[in-house]
Design a protein around this motif. Structure first.
Motif, short mmCIF file in Angstrom:
data_model
loop_
_atom_site.label_atom_id
_atom_site.label_comp_id
_atom_site.label_asym_id
_atom_site.label_seq_id
_atom_site.Cartn_x
_atom_site.Cartn_y
_atom_site.Cartn_z
N ILE A 192 -25.05 0.97 -4.50
CA ILE A 192 -25.17 -0.28 -4.41
C ILE A 192 -26.04 -0.89 -4.97
O ILE A 192 -26.40 -1.89 -5.69
CB ILE A 192 -25.17 -0.82 -3.12
N HIS B 189 -25.46 -1.47 -8.67
CA HIS B 189 -24.63 -2.47 -8.93
C HIS B 189 -25.41 -3.88 -8.77
O HIS B 189 -25.12 -4.66 -9.41
CB HIS B 189 -23.47 -2.61 -7.77
N SER C 120 -18.77 -2.52 -6.02
CA SER C 120 -19.73 -2.55 -4.88
C SER C 120 -19.29 -2.84 -3.42
O SER C 120 -19.60 -2.07 -2.44
CB SER C 120 -20.71 -3.89 -5.11
#
Length: 672
Positions: free
Chosen positions: A576, A579, A396
């Motif tokens: 992201i 994640h 990330s």
């Protein structure tokens, strides 16, 4: 006002950026790694999907739908690999991977969090692999090993702990640590162990279909034992198997041509993992009822199906594959730890290399003892649940750093690699090396960055033969003011727009994390139409959209790289989101382990003495084998873990702090 100044100063300390410079190869032998070795380093740890995770996750969490968990993890890992690929071209010859990338792009404190977390991730990975080896030995011996240890040491009936003292796992971990610490180049042994692993996988794929029963695919209750939630939980747990991406990135200073090799080997590796893992896992699951599988599922399946002689062929490959995974974890752990020690964020004694073995023996010893103890006491199931959190956080952070660099002013980070020459826009580094017959080496570092140039704008610089430096001709504040208006008219990034991007990105990450928490843990209330859940989700969603809009409208840099992540910022933002969702789906024990490792620690009895050392440049490392030179002794009582290391030691002793705090005209001279 005083509190505001203190807050500004504190934020400046936590966000200190590391100047870009070429890291030297880890060993002085100028190790050169090609395509084949990169694939071996990256894919070796991924074999744990088949040999470790499949048995536990498919029987306890997902059922036969474990193959869908592999597909989800591979897609997310592929998107992350694209971001790693861009970093490998923008910042070649950088050692330390996600830690170094974060230090250069995001700042010192986030870099420490990522580096410290990855160290623990590799230690847990070592313990998991050695513990899994003992599970296979116990399965092949029909449980005789476990019975012998229970008879000798007694039974342990504590949840989360092993049912017996796993002395074999402890010994295996120590032997692997001894092998790595001896300084033997691990690439050739890794090649041999990888060949054995490939033979085992090929044998499984070729023989398995002849014993196919499809029993694991006949009933929906078996296919989706844990529902779709189980598929997502397994996807987060097995994500550690893709830490090979980060392991490959740690070799940036040792690869023949990182600009051309790394961007292409990373996506290819993920694709190969996807194909091999899905084929082998689907065949094994089809051979036996998935609900009854154990950790050592591969050996168990062939024994139950009445073909135990196959274990004599595949068992050496399984053990070799898991031992190779241990060596790869040591390989990456050592490089991350040495880099952090060189940067002053952890005690420099962890970065000192032995003259004979060229290995940081203290680092290897500490990691070996911690991993060996964990493998002896904790159960394999517990170790499996503790993995992945460090890998997901590191991925990330790398994805966010790609966005940060894309929206950073070109003058803030402008690197030109040309025959060893490097140009940096706002950072000026003068390094001079002098040596004489008396073996005295004096390193003079006159470093001018943003903070220093405000006080020493007229300081003269002297150019080094190997590093081309571009001193500014005008005061930094005036130059930034001029660049702001000039870039604004041309729609180029400015320091204001870059700050907006950084703030929006941080808000996006934490808001999405909060949104996923509300959705996952408040799903029952949402299904019942609870108004407070709907209002909370609506507020978070609108705030996330505002953060995205404020980020997207900012101008990007015009600097190009050999490989660039497509569709920035949308593709990284999507990555992201994935994640954060995986982080929420991790078992609670993973977060407990993360919190303990990060926070707990013990203070020192006395105040730590400041340590001034200079990592040096290429000539120094080549002639002195990467030794750290410092002229203040460390307080022997100094001992930290987690965040106390940074706040009591790293924040005051990091190399970047020494750069900023010392006057620009003052030289740091270090003699042996």
């Amino acid at each position: 006002m005083a509190y505001a100044n203190r807050f500004t100063a504190c934020s400046g300390w936590l966000c200190r950026l590391k100047p870009v410079s070429d890291d030297q190869p880890f060993a002085s032998s100028n190790l050169s790694i090609g395509y084949g070795h990169l694939l071996v380093l990256g894919m070796t740890i991924s074999s744990s999907i088949i040999f470790v995770y499949m048995g536990y996750e498919s029987s306890q969490v997902t059922g036969s739908s474990f193959v869908f968990s592999i597909i989800i993890s591979c897609i997310i890992a592929f998107l992350s690999a694209l971001c790693y690929a861009e970093f490998s071209t923008r910042l070649p010859k950088i050692q330390g991977s996600a830690y170094s990338y974060t230090y250069i792009a995001a700042g010192e404190f986030p870099a420490f969090i990522i580096g410290w977390t990855m160290i623990m991730e590799y230690i847990v990975g070592i313990a998991t692999c050695t513990s899994a080896i003992t599970q296979y030995i116990n399965t092949v011996s029909d449980g005789q090993m476990e019975k012998a240890f229970i008879t000798a040491f007694g039974n342990i009936n504590v949840p989360g702990l092993s049912s017996y003292l796993n002395i074999i796992a402890f010994i295996l971990t120590c032997l692997c640590g001894l092998f790595v610490g001896s300084g033997i180049r691990i690439l050739l042994p890794l090649d041999i162990m990888s060949v054995l692993a490939i033979v085992a996988i090929i044998f499984i794929i070729s023989c398995g279909p002849f014993y196919d029963t499809n029993v694991s695919w006949n009933s929906p209750s078996i296919v989706f034992t844990g529902g779709f939630d189980g598929v997502l939980i397994a996807s987060s747990s097995i994500f550690y198997a893709f830490s090979g991406i980060d392991i490959i990135a740690t070799t940036g200073a040792e690869v023949n041509n990182p600009i051309k090799q790394l961007p292409y080997i990373l996506p290819i590796m993920v694709f190969l993992i996807l194909v091999v893992s899905i084929v082998a896992t689907a065949i094994l699951i089809s051979m036996y009822n998935v609900v009854d599988l154990s950790i050592a599922a591969v050996s168990q399946i062939f024994i139950v199906r009445g073909i135990p002689f196959v274990n004599m062929i595949i068992l050496p490959g399984i053990i070799a594959s898991l031992i190779a995974g241990v060596c790869c974890c040591f390989f990456a752990l050592i490089r991350v730890t040495v880099t952090m020690a060189n940067d002053g964020l952890i005690l420099p004694c962890f970065g000192i290399l032995n003259d004979t073995t060229e290995m940081p023996l203290l680092t290897v010893t500490a990691a070996t003892l911690i991993a060996a103890t964990m493998s002896m006491i904790l159960s394999t199931e517990t170790l499996i649940q503790m993995t992945s959190i460090g890998t997901i956080l590191a991925f990330s952070m790398v994805v966010m750093c790609v966005i940060i660099l894309r929206y950073r002013p070109s003058t803030d980070l402008e690197i030109v690699y040309n025959s060893g020459e490097m140009e940096i826009g706002d950072a000026t580094v003068n390094q001079e090396i002098e040596s004489d017959d008396e073996e005295a080496e004096i390193f003079t570092h006159n470093i001018e960055n943003n903070e220093i140039s405000r006080r020493h704008s007229n300081h003269s610089t002297k150019l080094n033969d190997n590093i081309n430096l571009l001193p500014s001709t005008t005061p930094t504040a005036a130059r930034h003011h001029h660049e702001f208006h000039q870039n604004r008219s041309k729609r180029l990034p400015t320091y204001v727009s870059s700050s907006i991007v950084n703030s929006s990105l941080a808000c996006y990450f934490f808001l999405f994390l909060a949104l996923n928490v509300v959705i996952v843990y408040g799903y029952e209330f949402l299904a019942k139409g609870a108004w407070w859940v709907i209002v909370l989700i609506t507020i978070l969603a609108f705030t996330i959209v505002a953060a995205i809009v404020s980020l997207v409208i900012q101008p990007q840099t015009s600097k190009k790289a050999n490989f660039m992540t497509p569709a920035v910022p949308f593709l990284p933002l999507l990555t992201i989101f994935f994640h954060t969702f995986l982080l929420i789906m991790l078992p609670g024990i993973a977060w407990i382990r993360f919190a303990i490792w990060l926070i707990l620690g013990k203070n020192c009895n006395n105040n730590s003495s400041r340590i001034h050392y200079v990592p040096g440049v290429a000539k120094y490392y080549a002639s002195n084998r990467y030794k750290l030179r410092y002229y203040h002794y460390i307080n022997q009582n100094l001992s930290f873990l987690g965040l106390p290391i940074y706040f009591f030691y790293g924040i005051r002793n990091s190399w970047q702090r020494q750069i900023i705090s010392e006057p620009a005209e003052r030289s740091i001279q270090i003699q042996d």
